[in-house]
Design a protein around this motif. Sequence first.
Motif, mmCIF file in Angstrom:
data_model
loop_
_atom_site.group_PDB
_atom_site.id
_atom_site.type_symbol
_atom_site.label_atom_id
_atom_site.label_comp_id
_atom_site.label_asym_id
_atom_site.label_seq_id
_atom_site.Cartn_x
_atom_site.Cartn_y
_atom_site.Cartn_z
ATOM 1 N N GLN A 100 0.779 -1.209 0.175
ATOM 2 C CA GLN A 100 -0.104 0.150 0.068
ATOM 3 C C GLN A 100 0.877 1.411 0.087
ATOM 4 O O GLN A 100 0.368 2.423 -0.323
ATOM 5 C CB GLN A 100 -0.890 0.119 1.200
ATOM 6 C CG GLN A 100 -1.952 -0.898 1.106
ATOM 7 C CD GLN A 100 -2.953 -1.206 2.337
ATOM 8 O OE1 GLN A 100 -3.032 -0.011 3.093
ATOM 9 N NE2 GLN A 100 -3.610 -2.048 2.193
ATOM 10 N N LYS A 101 2.176 1.094 0.200
ATOM 11 C CA LYS A 101 2.944 2.376 0.180
ATOM 12 C C LYS A 101 3.045 2.475 -1.501
ATOM 13 O O LYS A 101 3.201 3.978 -1.886
ATOM 14 C CB LYS A 101 4.486 2.012 0.614
ATOM 15 C CG LYS A 101 5.212 3.377 0.703
ATOM 16 C CD LYS A 101 6.463 3.227 1.574
ATOM 17 C CE LYS A 101 7.387 4.306 1.275
ATOM 18 N NZ LYS A 101 8.676 4.251 2.040
ATOM 19 N N MET A 102 3.534 1.342 -2.098
ATOM 20 C CA MET A 102 3.901 1.625 -3.525
ATOM 21 C C MET A 102 2.586 1.870 -4.576
ATOM 22 O O MET A 102 2.561 2.593 -5.616
ATOM 23 C CB MET A 102 4.703 0.729 -4.160
ATOM 24 C CG MET A 102 5.333 0.860 -5.640
ATOM 25 S SD MET A 102 6.156 -0.730 -6.083
ATOM 26 C CE MET A 102 7.660 -0.429 -4.938
ATOM 27 N N PHE A 103 1.695 1.269 -4.024
ATOM 28 C CA PHE A 103 0.447 1.209 -4.883
ATOM 29 C C PHE A 103 -0.866 1.750 -4.265
ATOM 30 O O PHE A 103 -0.981 1.466 -3.061
ATOM 31 C CB PHE A 103 0.114 -0.487 -5.516
ATOM 32 C CG PHE A 103 1.199 -0.910 -6.394
ATOM 33 C CD1 PHE A 103 1.522 -0.590 -7.760
ATOM 34 C CD2 PHE A 103 2.147 -1.889 -5.818
ATOM 35 C CE1 PHE A 103 2.494 -0.938 -8.450
ATOM 36 C CE2 PHE A 103 3.132 -2.076 -6.288
ATOM 37 C CZ PHE A 103 3.421 -1.891 -7.863
ATOM 38 N N SER A 104 -1.799 2.207 -5.167
ATOM 39 C CA SER A 104 -2.957 2.744 -4.682
ATOM 40 C C SER A 104 -4.187 1.864 -4.966
ATOM 41 O O SER A 104 -4.054 1.149 -5.974
ATOM 42 C CB SER A 104 -3.236 4.192 -5.009
ATOM 43 O OG SER A 104 -4.736 4.654 -4.618
ATOM 44 N N LYS A 105 -5.256 1.693 -4.165
ATOM 45 C CA LYS A 105 -6.326 1.041 -4.617
ATOM 46 C C LYS A 105 -7.025 1.637 -5.573
ATOM 47 O O LYS A 105 -7.089 2.971 -5.854
ATOM 48 C CB LYS A 105 -7.158 0.742 -3.119
ATOM 49 C CG LYS A 105 -6.682 -0.495 -2.419
ATOM 50 C CD LYS A 105 -7.821 -0.642 -1.153
ATOM 51 C CE LYS A 105 -7.291 -1.936 -0.493
ATOM 52 N NZ LYS A 105 -8.431 -2.311 0.581
ATOM 53 N N ILE A 106 -7.932 1.031 -6.315
ATOM 54 C CA ILE A 106 -8.497 1.426 -7.563
ATOM 55 C C ILE A 106 -9.618 2.311 -6.914
ATOM 56 O O ILE A 106 -10.613 1.836 -6.340
ATOM 57 C CB ILE A 106 -8.963 0.513 -8.607
ATOM 58 C CG1 ILE A 106 -7.998 -0.331 -8.814
ATOM 59 C CG2 ILE A 106 -9.768 1.114 -9.681
ATOM 60 C CD1 ILE A 106 -6.817 0.719 -9.828
ATOM 61 N N PRO A 107 -9.595 3.848 -7.247
ATOM 62 C CA PRO A 107 -10.833 4.606 -6.761
ATOM 63 C C PRO A 107 -11.919 4.406 -7.903
ATOM 64 O O PRO A 107 -12.017 5.349 -8.611
ATOM 65 C CB PRO A 107 -10.325 6.075 -6.911
ATOM 66 C CG PRO A 107 -9.113 5.964 -7.783
ATOM 67 C CD PRO A 107 -8.618 4.565 -7.928
ATOM 68 N N GLU A 108 -12.803 3.466 -7.715
ATOM 69 C CA GLU A 108 -13.708 3.275 -8.524
ATOM 70 C C GLU A 108 -14.773 4.233 -8.960
ATOM 71 O O GLU A 108 -15.119 4.597 -9.775
ATOM 72 C CB GLU A 108 -14.784 2.017 -8.115
ATOM 73 C CG GLU A 108 -13.789 0.649 -8.170
ATOM 74 C CD GLU A 108 -14.777 -0.479 -8.031
ATOM 75 O OE1 GLU A 108 -15.997 -0.336 -8.079
ATOM 76 O OE2 GLU A 108 -14.189 -1.778 -7.692
ATOM 77 N N GLN A 109 -14.954 5.217 -7.900
ATOM 78 C CA GLN A 109 -15.950 6.432 -8.074
ATOM 79 C C GLN A 109 -15.151 7.341 -9.145
ATOM 80 O O GLN A 109 -16.090 8.082 -9.536
ATOM 81 C CB GLN A 109 -16.213 7.034 -6.849
ATOM 82 C CG GLN A 109 -14.950 7.974 -6.155
ATOM 83 C CD GLN A 109 -14.265 6.741 -5.401
ATOM 84 O OE1 GLN A 109 -14.237 5.734 -5.419
ATOM 85 N NE2 GLN A 109 -12.945 7.714 -4.769
ATOM 86 N N GLN A 110 -14.136 7.289 -9.492
ATOM 87 C CA GLN A 110 -13.411 8.236 -10.357
ATOM 88 C C GLN A 110 -13.404 7.770 -11.616
ATOM 89 O O GLN A 110 -13.106 8.459 -12.670
ATOM 90 C CB GLN A 110 -12.038 8.553 -9.974
ATOM 91 C CG GLN A 110 -11.912 9.244 -8.619
ATOM 92 C CD GLN A 110 -10.336 9.757 -8.196
ATOM 93 O OE1 GLN A 110 -9.847 9.258 -7.258
ATOM 94 N NE2 GLN A 110 -9.711 10.344 -9.191
ATOM 95 N N PHE A 111 -13.929 6.371 -11.872
ATOM 96 C CA PHE A 111 -13.978 5.897 -13.349
ATOM 97 C C PHE A 111 -15.226 6.005 -13.905
ATOM 98 O O PHE A 111 -16.510 6.124 -13.096
ATOM 99 C CB PHE A 111 -13.516 4.427 -13.325
ATOM 100 C CG PHE A 111 -12.062 4.030 -13.025
ATOM 101 C CD1 PHE A 111 -11.297 3.674 -14.125
ATOM 102 C CD2 PHE A 111 -11.478 4.232 -11.823
ATOM 103 C CE1 PHE A 111 -9.974 3.360 -13.848
ATOM 104 C CE2 PHE A 111 -10.119 3.991 -11.812
ATOM 105 C CZ PHE A 111 -9.405 3.699 -12.559
ATOM 106 N N THR A 112 -15.388 6.120 -15.111
ATOM 107 C CA THR A 112 -16.664 5.996 -15.967
ATOM 108 C C THR A 112 -16.873 4.950 -16.830
ATOM 109 O O THR A 112 -18.102 4.946 -17.178
ATOM 110 C CB THR A 112 -16.945 7.444 -16.990
ATOM 111 O OG1 THR A 112 -15.719 7.392 -17.676
ATOM 112 C CG2 THR A 112 -16.517 8.828 -16.257
ATOM 113 N N ASN A 113 -15.972 4.061 -16.782
ATOM 114 C CA ASN A 113 -16.118 2.882 -17.702
ATOM 115 C C ASN A 113 -15.840 1.725 -16.886
ATOM 116 O O ASN A 113 -16.016 0.646 -17.537
ATOM 117 C CB ASN A 113 -15.014 2.969 -18.654
ATOM 118 C CG ASN A 113 -15.230 4.194 -19.732
ATOM 119 O OD1 ASN A 113 -16.351 4.248 -20.316
ATOM 120 N ND2 ASN A 113 -14.200 5.172 -19.713
#
Length: 338
Positions: A100-113
């Motif tokens: 979690q320091k190197m990678f972020s979880k996918i912020p699904e609310q910011q995607f449209t597809n």
Amino acid sequence: MRTALKLWLAIACVTTVVLDARPGLTAEREIAVQAWGTAWEQGLQQIATNFEKKTGIHVVPVTQSGSADGFARLQSMRDAPKIDVWFTTSSFAARVTTDQKMFSKIPEQQFTNLGSLVAGGKSDTWVGAYYYPLSVIYRPKLVKAPINAWTDIWKPEFKGALSVPDVQTYQARMLLLSALTHGGSIDNVEPGFAALKELKPNIAMFYGSDSDVRRALAQGEITAMVGPPSQAKPLRDDNVDVVVKTPKPAVILFDVMALVNTPKKDMAVQFMDFVISSESQKIISTMFDMGPVNHMVVPSAQLAAALPSEADQVTFDEAKINANVAAWNERFKAEIAR
């Protein structure tokens, strides 16, 4: 080799990514995206260009020879990463994106597809860029009969004329495919090892390099290979007549995008969302011969003929693969590849 590709390869040779200054653009409006050079050349370059036209955000490409190479570069800059989006395989992503320091979880609310993705096309830490099955690619004039089933490649007429990926390549899918077609499973790979031993007289080479096996097929050193349908495109571009067949069960793999934890995550998400849009997925399907992860996109006619129906597709638990692949590979090298 194109000038642009030479530039990407030069960038890839250094561990520090130097952002490309462009007239009218600043470093604040740039993101760095790390992927394979062939992927950039055959489709992602055009997508990045289209993305810049629509958003004003410039994409700086950084090439990797493979996922391990790319991850090593990310680790070298772990405290201050200069790569914003990383292309890798779903198996490799499942192994390392828990950091979690190197990678972020996918912020699904910011995607449209995301709602248009095929089943299995995303996780908490990655978004699929495209998918592909393992297929049989063969020279029709060099084989006695069309290949229609996986059992065909075990026939004696392919003695010394076949190439399949080793266990490390495509995350042990050839081993798992051999297990599935001979009564085994991911939890019981013994039939897979037995089947590969039975197949060994037909094997001219176990491959780890896509370019090497394509060259062997083009030169007639082998008559058939197992690999993704996209391997046929460079051959056809060189006027080599090949047929692609994907028998069932069709083992499916995803190449994916991971979101690196940098201050440019918002722009990186915009790019990732653009990659899975219908516009970009059409480019991936037609230029790269990969399966579109956006189910609204109809694959190119040539690719559609090679893609399996959804009912015939098989995926595997990536965590189980990651837990076992090292031991499988050691056993493969000791018992089969030697």
